[in-house]
Scaffold this motif. Structure first.
Motif, mmCIF file in Angstrom:
data_model
loop_
_atom_site.group_PDB
_atom_site.id
_atom_site.type_symbol
_atom_site.label_atom_id
_atom_site.label_comp_id
_atom_site.label_asym_id
_atom_site.label_seq_id
_atom_site.Cartn_x
_atom_site.Cartn_y
_atom_site.Cartn_z
ATOM 1 N N LEU A 18 0.844 -1.187 0.000
ATOM 2 C CA LEU A 18 0.000 0.000 0.000
ATOM 3 C C LEU A 18 0.885 1.244 0.000
ATOM 4 O O LEU A 18 1.907 1.288 0.686
ATOM 5 N N GLY A 19 0.479 2.256 -0.750
ATOM 6 C CA GLY A 19 1.230 3.508 -0.788
ATOM 7 C C GLY A 19 0.322 4.693 -0.573
ATOM 8 O O GLY A 19 -0.896 4.545 -0.417
ATOM 9 N N VAL A 20 0.912 5.873 -0.547
ATOM 10 C CA VAL A 20 0.155 7.107 -0.386
ATOM 11 C C VAL A 20 0.492 8.045 -1.539
ATOM 12 O O VAL A 20 1.600 7.994 -2.087
ATOM 13 N N ARG A 21 -0.463 8.869 -1.899
ATOM 14 C CA ARG A 21 -0.260 9.795 -3.008
ATOM 15 C C ARG A 21 0.939 10.712 -2.721
ATOM 16 O O ARG A 21 1.055 11.269 -1.648
ATOM 17 N N GLY A 22 1.810 10.813 -3.706
ATOM 18 C CA GLY A 22 3.004 11.609 -3.548
ATOM 19 C C GLY A 22 4.134 10.889 -2.835
ATOM 20 O O GLY A 22 5.197 11.459 -2.639
ATOM 21 N N GLY A 23 3.893 9.636 -2.445
ATOM 22 C CA GLY A 23 4.883 8.895 -1.694
ATOM 23 C C GLY A 23 5.787 8.063 -2.584
ATOM 24 O O GLY A 23 6.130 8.444 -3.704
ATOM 25 N N ARG A 24 6.135 6.892 -2.096
ATOM 26 C CA ARG A 24 7.097 6.049 -2.775
ATOM 27 C C ARG A 24 6.330 4.993 -3.576
ATOM 28 O O ARG A 24 5.424 5.328 -4.325
ATOM 29 N N ARG B 10 -2.136 3.040 -4.947
ATOM 30 C CA ARG B 10 -2.648 4.313 -4.446
ATOM 31 C C ARG B 10 -4.147 4.310 -4.167
ATOM 32 O O ARG B 10 -4.636 5.149 -3.410
ATOM 33 N N ASP B 11 -4.900 3.408 -4.798
ATOM 34 C CA ASP B 11 -6.349 3.445 -4.623
ATOM 35 C C ASP B 11 -6.921 2.043 -4.776
ATOM 36 O O ASP B 11 -6.208 1.081 -5.095
ATOM 37 N N ALA B 12 -8.243 1.940 -4.555
ATOM 38 C CA ALA B 12 -8.909 0.638 -4.579
ATOM 39 C C ALA B 12 -8.830 -0.022 -5.947
ATOM 40 O O ALA B 12 -8.700 -1.248 -6.049
ATOM 41 N N ALA B 13 -8.898 0.774 -7.012
ATOM 42 C CA ALA B 13 -8.856 0.201 -8.359
ATOM 43 C C ALA B 13 -7.505 -0.468 -8.624
ATOM 44 O O ALA B 13 -7.443 -1.594 -9.146
ATOM 45 N N GLN B 14 -6.418 0.209 -8.279
ATOM 46 C CA GLN B 14 -5.092 -0.385 -8.453
ATOM 47 C C GLN B 14 -4.958 -1.636 -7.587
ATOM 48 O O GLN B 14 -4.417 -2.662 -8.025
ATOM 49 N N ARG B 15 -5.440 -1.531 -6.366
ATOM 50 C CA ARG B 15 -5.341 -2.661 -5.438
ATOM 51 C C ARG B 15 -6.048 -3.896 -5.991
ATOM 52 O O ARG B 15 -5.482 -4.993 -6.021
ATOM 53 N N LEU C 170 -2.432 3.335 8.711
ATOM 54 C CA LEU C 170 -2.302 2.033 9.363
ATOM 55 C C LEU C 170 -3.672 1.382 9.563
ATOM 56 O O LEU C 170 -3.824 0.166 9.364
ATOM 57 N N ARG C 171 -4.664 2.164 9.954
ATOM 58 C CA ARG C 171 -5.998 1.592 10.175
ATOM 59 C C ARG C 171 -6.597 1.079 8.878
ATOM 60 O O ARG C 171 -7.262 0.032 8.859
ATOM 61 N N ASP C 172 -6.362 1.788 7.792
ATOM 62 C CA ASP C 172 -6.830 1.310 6.481
ATOM 63 C C ASP C 172 -6.179 -0.029 6.140
ATOM 64 O O ASP C 172 -6.818 -0.926 5.587
ATOM 65 N N ALA C 173 -4.889 -0.158 6.483
ATOM 66 C CA ALA C 173 -4.171 -1.405 6.184
ATOM 67 C C ALA C 173 -4.729 -2.570 6.996
ATOM 68 O O ALA C 173 -4.857 -3.691 6.488
ATOM 69 N N VAL C 174 -5.065 -2.320 8.264
ATOM 70 C CA VAL C 174 -5.648 -3.362 9.099
ATOM 71 C C VAL C 174 -6.977 -3.817 8.506
ATOM 72 O O VAL C 174 -7.243 -5.026 8.368
ATOM 73 N N GLU C 175 -7.819 -2.871 8.138
ATOM 74 C CA GLU C 175 -9.128 -3.221 7.579
ATOM 75 C C GLU C 175 -8.992 -3.980 6.269
ATOM 76 O O GLU C 175 -9.727 -4.946 6.012
ATOM 77 N N LEU C 176 -8.061 -3.557 5.430
ATOM 78 C CA LEU C 176 -7.867 -4.249 4.164
ATOM 79 C C LEU C 176 -7.396 -5.678 4.393
ATOM 80 O O LEU C 176 -7.879 -6.621 3.733
ATOM 81 N N THR C 177 -6.457 -5.872 5.309
ATOM 82 C CA THR C 177 -5.957 -7.218 5.558
ATOM 83 C C THR C 177 -7.067 -8.119 6.079
ATOM 84 O O THR C 177 -7.200 -9.286 5.663
ATOM 85 N N ARG C 178 -7.894 -7.604 6.974
ATOM 86 C CA ARG C 178 -9.047 -8.377 7.451
ATOM 87 C C ARG C 178 -9.965 -8.741 6.300
ATOM 88 O O ARG C 178 -10.473 -9.874 6.210
#
Length: 423
Positions: free
Chosen positions: A172-178, A182-187, A223-231
């Motif tokens: 998972l990344g953030v806009r402007g990051g490394r 970046r979003d649900a479609a890419q994921r 981090l919370r988004d990552a937890v929810e996605l993994t679940r």
């Protein structure tokens, strides 16, 4: 984590920073037999020096911190690239070692590491071949990151043909990051691509690097988004590993990651990846540790925090002006991207032990060239050509990579080990 046997290398006195005793040849971990002492000038300076007591303290401190949250530790090995130190981290309880490239992974494997989390994309035929070769060992466990359909398809084609199933983590990344989606479609596109290669790729979980963010609120939301996605991925039965992996944490926000990821649940195994804790510093990570103590009660309850365990020792080479000393230490020896080295100890033959330097002494490095440092002093200071000065550093990653060998000393400054690096 099992650490396998290895053929131990020997000390080569011709290496930068080591002594010049002719014919010396002993195992790196048995350097005490050489009877070298830093203050006795048995070493060629400049030299990178680790302090054994502080390394032991930092090893134990970070493992205890992670254990408090019931999480696992895979320290980032790119900081030191020293398999001897990797083995110490594993013996102290680390789940595995994090690395950044295929050749770093091979160096760690040759040093006895059998579980690697490569916190990076695996791109390129030769890099894939290196990993495939290591995966011929059934005891070797490896994970890498994916964040694009192209990357997934290249890995799928290669490892499918090689008949070496590969564990991958959705980054998972953030806009402007490394890197990272970046979003649900890419994921979803990446997840669907992994599913097209069932015999080649195994989705093991989710990875992120929160260090590209500056504000705590942004870090926690990520981090919370990552937890929810993994679940969600576990519930959808997208993950091939049970428990699914969830991993993050550099050396600045590991406490926040521990707090947020500890809520992930029993079906998720959390692995934290700080790397600079082993040696710490007096700059970037000292500030980070101060922030951690301010916001994290568990860290505060653990007593003395991480200690700076790496210094560079060098000679006073010239005093051409009353307020200036030239030190035999330069950009080829020390990181300078996050602040100049800071004078910390001063020693002259005849002293019983080095004297600690303070801000009040007024000694300050204000410039460096390749092999020289400019140090501001006061007219009349008790400093002479040939004196030894130890310097604290900021950003250990970019200091370690300048050294092929690093010596370890005890409280009496006796050399007890020589650490070999593989950058």
């Amino acid at each position: 984590m099992k650490v396998t046997n290895y053929q131990q290398a020997t000390v080569n006195p011709s290496d930068k920073g080591l002594g010049a005793l002719p014919g010396a040849s002993v195992p790196l971990g048995d350097a005490r037999r050489l009877d070298w002492n830093l203050l006795r000038e048995d070493l060629s300076l400049p030299a990178a020096v680790l302090y054994r007591e502080r390394i032991n303290h930092n090893l134990a401190w970070m493992q205890r911190f992670v254990d408090q949250y019931g999480l696992k530790l895979a320290p980032h090995g790119k900081t030191t690239m020293a398999p001897q130190l990797f083995r110490e981290q594993l013996r102290a309880g680390a789940w595995g070692i994090t690395l950044a490239t295929a050749h770093q992974t091979r160096a760690a494997y040759r040093g006895g590491v059998r579980r690697v989390l490569m916190a990076n994309q695996l791109v390129g035929q030769r890099n894939m071949a290196l990993i495939a070769e290591l995966l011929s060992d059934p005891d070797f466990e490896f994970y890498c990151l994916v964040d694009s359909v192209d990357g997934v398809d290249q890995l799928g084609a290669f490892f499918g043909a090689a008949k070496r199933p590969l564990n991958v983590l959705l980054e998972l990344g953030v806009r402007g990051g490394r890197t990272g989606v970046r979003d649900a479609a890419q994921r979803e596109a990446v997840i669907e691509a992994i599913a097209r290669w069932p015999h080649a790729l195994r989705l093991a979980g989710v990875e992120l690097f929160e260090g590209v963010l500056q504000e705590e609120s942004e870090v926690r939301a990520f981090l919370r988004d990552a937890v929810e996605l993994t679940r969600e991925l576990v519930a959808r039965q997208c993950t091939a590993r049970a428990p699914a992996l969830l991993t993050g944490a550099g050396s600045a926000w590991y406490d926040v990651v521990a707090e947020e990821f500890a809520r992930a649940g029993e079906q998720i195994e959390v692995v934290l990846r700080p790397g600079c804790y082993l040696t710490h510093d007096v700059g970037l990570y000292k500030k980070a540790q101060t922030d951690i103590f301010a916001r994290n009660p568990i860290a505060r309850q653990m007593g003395e925090g991480l200690l700076p365990a790496l210094q560079l020792w060098a000679y006073v080479q010239s005093i051409p002006e009353p307020d200036r000393a030239i030190i035999g230490l330069g950009k080829r020896d020390a990181a300078f991207d996050a602040g100049m080295p800071e004078p910390a100890q001063h020693y002259r033959a005849g002293m019983s032990m080095p004297r600690a330097l303070t801000v009040g002494d007024g000694w300050q490095v204000f410039g460096m060239m390749d092999q020289h440092a400019y140090m501001r002093i006061k007219p009349g200071d008790d400093i002479k050509v040939g004196d030894l000065v130890a310097f604290d550093i900021s950003h250990p990653c970019l200091t370690f990579d300048k050294w092929r060998s690093v010596v370890v000393v005890d409280a009496a400054y006796d050399v007890v080990e020589v650490i070999e690096t593989f950058f």
